[in-house]
Design a protein around this motif. Structure first.
Motif, PDB file in Angstrom:
ATOM      1  N   MET A 178       0.739  -1.026  -0.072  1.00  0.00           N
ATOM      2  CA  MET A 178       0.052   0.094  -0.110  1.00  0.00           C
ATOM      3  C   MET A 178       0.608   1.319  -0.089  1.00  0.00           C
ATOM      4  O   MET A 178       0.496   2.161  -0.500  1.00  0.00           O
ATOM      5  CB  MET A 178      -0.878   0.158   1.094  1.00  0.00           C
ATOM      6  CG  MET A 178      -1.991  -1.218   1.015  1.00  0.00           C
ATOM      7  SD  MET A 178      -3.254  -0.848   2.395  1.00  0.00           S
ATOM      8  CE  MET A 178      -4.383  -2.559   1.951  1.00  0.00           C
ATOM      9  N   ALA A 195      -4.261  -1.550  -9.380  1.00  0.00           N
ATOM     10  CA  ALA A 195      -4.210  -1.092  -7.916  1.00  0.00           C
ATOM     11  C   ALA A 195      -5.480  -2.278  -7.599  1.00  0.00           C
ATOM     12  O   ALA A 195      -5.405  -2.835  -6.260  1.00  0.00           O
ATOM     13  CB  ALA A 195      -4.712   0.154  -7.631  1.00  0.00           C
ATOM     14  N   THR A 213     -11.523  -2.165   2.382  1.00  0.00           N
ATOM     15  CA  THR A 213     -11.085  -1.897   0.817  1.00  0.00           C
ATOM     16  C   THR A 213     -12.250  -1.037   0.068  1.00  0.00           C
ATOM     17  O   THR A 213     -12.244  -0.731  -1.150  1.00  0.00           O
ATOM     18  CB  THR A 213     -10.839  -3.230   0.028  1.00  0.00           C
ATOM     19  OG1 THR A 213     -12.208  -3.984   0.132  1.00  0.00           O
ATOM     20  CG2 THR A 213      -9.771  -4.143   0.396  1.00  0.00           C
ATOM     21  N   LEU A 216     -11.577   2.318  -2.023  1.00  0.00           N
ATOM     22  CA  LEU A 216     -10.648   1.893  -3.086  1.00  0.00           C
ATOM     23  C   LEU A 216     -11.777   1.581  -4.233  1.00  0.00           C
ATOM     24  O   LEU A 216     -11.454   1.689  -5.310  1.00  0.00           O
ATOM     25  CB  LEU A 216      -9.407   0.874  -2.932  1.00  0.00           C
ATOM     26  CG  LEU A 216      -8.675   0.509  -4.290  1.00  0.00           C
ATOM     27  CD1 LEU A 216      -8.063   1.748  -4.891  1.00  0.00           C
ATOM     28  CD2 LEU A 216      -7.578  -0.583  -4.058  1.00  0.00           C
ATOM     29  N   HIS A 217     -12.788   0.427  -3.827  1.00  0.00           N
ATOM     30  CA  HIS A 217     -13.443   0.197  -4.777  1.00  0.00           C
ATOM     31  C   HIS A 217     -14.224   1.341  -5.345  1.00  0.00           C
ATOM     32  O   HIS A 217     -14.499   1.031  -6.580  1.00  0.00           O
ATOM     33  CB  HIS A 217     -14.585  -0.766  -4.069  1.00  0.00           C
ATOM     34  CG  HIS A 217     -15.571  -1.447  -4.920  1.00  0.00           C
ATOM     35  ND1 HIS A 217     -15.317  -2.565  -5.569  1.00  0.00           N
ATOM     36  CD2 HIS A 217     -16.870  -0.857  -5.299  1.00  0.00           C
ATOM     37  CE1 HIS A 217     -16.469  -2.768  -6.254  1.00  0.00           C
ATOM     38  NE2 HIS A 217     -17.413  -1.959  -6.237  1.00  0.00           N
ATOM     39  N   VAL A 220     -11.856   3.327  -7.699  1.00  0.00           N
ATOM     40  CA  VAL A 220     -11.890   2.264  -9.199  1.00  0.00           C
ATOM     41  C   VAL A 220     -12.999   2.383  -9.842  1.00  0.00           C
ATOM     42  O   VAL A 220     -12.855   2.354 -11.332  1.00  0.00           O
ATOM     43  CB  VAL A 220     -11.059   0.902  -8.910  1.00  0.00           C
ATOM     44  CG1 VAL A 220     -10.974   0.181  -9.994  1.00  0.00           C
ATOM     45  CG2 VAL A 220      -9.696   1.058  -8.076  1.00  0.00           C
ATOM     46  N   LEU A 283      -6.870   7.935  -6.460  1.00  0.00           N
ATOM     47  CA  LEU A 283      -6.651   6.686  -5.895  1.00  0.00           C
ATOM     48  C   LEU A 283      -5.613   6.558  -4.791  1.00  0.00           C
ATOM     49  O   LEU A 283      -5.785   5.651  -3.999  1.00  0.00           O
ATOM     50  CB  LEU A 283      -6.238   6.069  -7.244  1.00  0.00           C
ATOM     51  CG  LEU A 283      -7.053   5.512  -8.293  1.00  0.00           C
ATOM     52  CD1 LEU A 283      -6.489   4.926  -9.637  1.00  0.00           C
ATOM     53  CD2 LEU A 283      -8.099   4.329  -7.502  1.00  0.00           C
ATOM     54  N   ALA A 286      -7.559   7.129  -1.666  1.00  0.00           N
ATOM     55  CA  ALA A 286      -8.324   5.959  -1.425  1.00  0.00           C
ATOM     56  C   ALA A 286      -7.284   4.742  -0.854  1.00  0.00           C
ATOM     57  O   ALA A 286      -8.007   4.250  -0.071  1.00  0.00           O
ATOM     58  CB  ALA A 286      -9.025   5.177  -2.776  1.00  0.00           C
ATOM     59  N   VAL A 287      -6.265   4.450  -1.265  1.00  0.00           N
ATOM     60  CA  VAL A 287      -5.222   3.668  -0.811  1.00  0.00           C
ATOM     61  C   VAL A 287      -5.058   3.867   0.593  1.00  0.00           C
ATOM     62  O   VAL A 287      -4.749   3.086   1.404  1.00  0.00           O
ATOM     63  CB  VAL A 287      -4.017   3.426  -1.705  1.00  0.00           C
ATOM     64  CG1 VAL A 287      -2.953   2.409  -1.258  1.00  0.00           C
ATOM     65  CG2 VAL A 287      -4.658   2.848  -3.204  1.00  0.00           C
ATOM     66  N   VAL A 290      -7.704   3.098   2.930  1.00  0.00           N
ATOM     67  CA  VAL A 290      -7.440   1.615   3.182  1.00  0.00           C
ATOM     68  C   VAL A 290      -6.500   1.168   4.087  1.00  0.00           C
ATOM     69  O   VAL A 290      -7.008   0.301   5.183  1.00  0.00           O
ATOM     70  CB  VAL A 290      -7.273   0.805   1.648  1.00  0.00           C
ATOM     71  CG1 VAL A 290      -7.182  -0.669   1.872  1.00  0.00           C
ATOM     72  CG2 VAL A 290      -8.396   0.854   0.754  1.00  0.00           C
TER      73      VAL A 290
END
Length: 609
Positions: A178, A195, A213, A216-217, A220, A283, A286-287, A290
């Protein structure tokens, strides 16, 4: 997209040292000598220990493990299938000193979870990566996609064999995968898909949780669209079900991945357009979310596990303490009730008062008076009534006598027969009455014969005889025992023996060993064991030192928790009973009959036959 450069199909690169060592046989010069550093010996030991642990993770014993200051692959850890070599970067063990690392000891891996997580991941490759991309396609977009799908596939296979490895794999993802995305966020659709494959794929592999997660979902999904993301998810899910050596299926999954993203499979992976950072910041954020959620969940898991561990340790200590107390109580009971019947001074009272052997408080005995006999008889009847169990009544239906004929059932049975059906009606009613078992009594009596009890010595002696005699008269299996205590303990009535005379005391001693007296009576009469009506009777004014009172109160609390009733008989105008005991203030021993009978009733009612 961070390239999975830790599963390398070719041999590891040759280092300068290895080149220097590989001289021609006819070279007459001295062999290349490497000056060892002090910690190298430790790293050799650590690598050997990791190699010994690898078979339990990968099921292979042919893999060579090395700990490198700078890995030849450039990755934190890598596995070379062609040479069965596994390398790991020493920095993953920081901040531990090499001397403090001992992988041979099971459980030591908890001190370096990131290093062990990387080691576990490479062990998963060693166990399950049995296919490889054909040489002409290596370095292509298809090869990159296939290696990406392999990441979550081998981890799913690993946790299917060893579920406990999940925690270590999570640590490696959290600290090694990550952060790469957070610092170098994906900049195009290809990297956004990468990713998803590396992180969302591990969600579907069971390594990460859906709530972790979710950010991130959504990110993406906005970049790739619902249809493309769903197609990619179908691809990595299919890869998870692919066999370890199924090269054609893995290449087919990788080709479908490239087609879903519009990338030529036989060409190198798409290169992001310079200056195009569309979606990269979103992104990366978002990561980061996570990673933060995984960190919080891991902290909560560690806290919960610490509570469980502490609770288990507490229960273990409690059991050990209880076992030690039981052994000590049995030892005291043996000393008090053993042959010779001499006064016994517990360890807690030694060194106090005068030296030498303690004198017995018993000054004689006498025959019981008519009033005392009558009181013992009344108490015995009260105890028998307390022990009485009502008969249980059971009503059962039957197809045959004996019993009372139920006409409705008989008519129903005749109707069933007339209709040609199998008769099921049961016209006979039988009532059974059974007498429940009556539990015997276990009564322990502790009599205070310290100096403050001098005025109450006579009534206490009388009350002790009344209780002991009454308990003996209730049931042949009932048992009673009496101990006189001050600094030393003296057995007055042996367990199971019926007293024929009233024992008279001389209450002039010092100290109060009530805790040890309760231990001796508990061990001799099994006052903590269920199945009997249990009662501890204490005759005292309660004027103790704080340490004596605290120890005695602990014993009373334990007995109450085990279902043993505790009565406190006081013949003083200002008694000081300990917590947990039921106080009975008396002036005449015969007055105790009713109160003791009521207490015994309560104890016997709570007894499980």
């Amino acid at each position: 997209m961070p390239a999975p450069a830790h599963l390398l199909p070719s041999d590891p690169a040759v280092t300068d040292t290895e080149q220097a060592l590989a001289r021609w046989e006819d070279d007459g010069g001295p062999a290349y000598a490497v000056a060892p550093r002090p910690q190298d010996a430790h790293w050799l030991r650590i690598a050997a220990a990791l190699a010994e642990r690898l078979p339990e993770l990968a099921g292979r014993d042919d893999v060579i493990v090395t700990c490198e200051e700078r890995t030849r692959s450039g990755a934190p850890a890598a596995f070379f299938p062609t040479t069965a070599q596994l390398e790991i970067d020493r920095s993953l063990f920081a901040p531990l000193r090499p001397a403090a690392i001992n992988p041979n000891q099971v459980g030591d891996e908890a001190n370096y979870p990131v290093a062990w997580g990387a080691f576990t991941h490479e062990a998963a490759h060693a166990a399950h990566s049995r296919w490889s991309t054909p040489p002409p396609l290596r370095g292509s977009a298809l090869d990159t996609a296939a290696q990406l799908l392999e990441e979550s596939r081998v981890e799913r296979a690993q946790v299917s064999r060893r579920p406990a490895d999940r925690a270590h794999l999570r640590a490696a993802i959290q600290h090694l995968v990550m952060p790469d995305f957070a610092t170098n966020g994906p900049t195009d659709r290809w990297e956004a898909a990468g990713a998803a494959g590396l992180i969302l794929g591990r969600r579907d592999a069971g390594i990460l949780d859906p709530d972790e997660t979710e950010p991130l979902h959504h990110a993406v999904h906005r970049i790739l669209g619902e249809e493309t993301l769903a197609r990619l998810q179908m691809i990595w899910t299919a890869a998870h079900a692919t066999a370890d050596d199924d090269t054609s299926s893995m290449l087919a999954h990788a080709r479908a991945w490239c087609e879903a993203l519009g990338a030529p499979p036989d060409q190198p992976q798409p290169v992001p357009v310079p200056g195009n950072r569309s979606g990269g910041g979103e992104l990366a954020a978002a990561v980061g979310q996570v990673a933060a959620t995984v960190t919080a969940n891991e902290a909560a898991e560690r806290t919960a596990q610490a509570r469980v561990t502490a609770a288990r340790a507490s229960r273990s200590r409690a059991k050990a303490t209880q076992a030690a107390q039981s052994r000590q109580a049995a030892n005291i009971a043996e000393k008090v009730f053993g042959p010779g019947n001499r006064p016994f001074t517990p360890e807690s009272q030694r060194g106090r008062g005068r030296g030498g052997h303690a004198a017995s408080p018993v000054i004689g005995s006498r025959l019981p008076t008519a009033a005392e006999k009558a009181a013992a008889g009344r108490l015995a009847r009260a105890l028998r009534m307390a022990a009485y169990r009502e008969r249980t009544t059971t009503v059962a239906a039957s197809t045959v006598p004996p019993g009372r004929l139920n006409m409705r059932g008989a008519l129903a049975r005749d109707a069933q027969k007339a209709a040609g059906a199998l008769p099921t009606a049961q016209p006979w009613i039988r009532t059974q009455r059974r007498q429940g078992p009556t539990p015997p009594l276990r009564v322990g009596i502790a009599v205070d014969v310290s100096g403050s009890m001098h005025a109450a010595a006579a009534p206490i002696a009388s009350a002790a005889w009344i209780v002991a005699k009454a308990a003996a008269l209730t049931d042949p299996d009932s048992r009673t025992a009496t101990i006189a205590y001050r600094r030393a303990l003296t057995a007055i009535t042996q367990p199971g023996r019926v007293p024929t005379k009233v024992t008279e005391f001389d209450a002039d001693g010092g100290g109060h060993s009530l805790a040890e007296a309760a231990d001796a009576l508990t061990a001799a009469l099994d006052l903590t064991a269920p199945g009997t009506g249990r009662l501890l009777v204490i005759a005292s004014d309660g004027r103790y030192r704080s340490d004596e009172a605290a120890r005695a109160a602990d014993r009373i609390t334990a007995l109450r928790a085990a279902g043993c009733a505790v009565l406190w008989l006081a013949f003083d105008t200002d008694p000081h009973p300990l917590p947990g005991a039921t106080l009975l203030e008396l002036h005449d021993p015969a007055q105790a009959v009713t109160a003791i009978g009521q207490a015994a009733t309560t104890a016997l009612t709570a007894t499980t036959p």
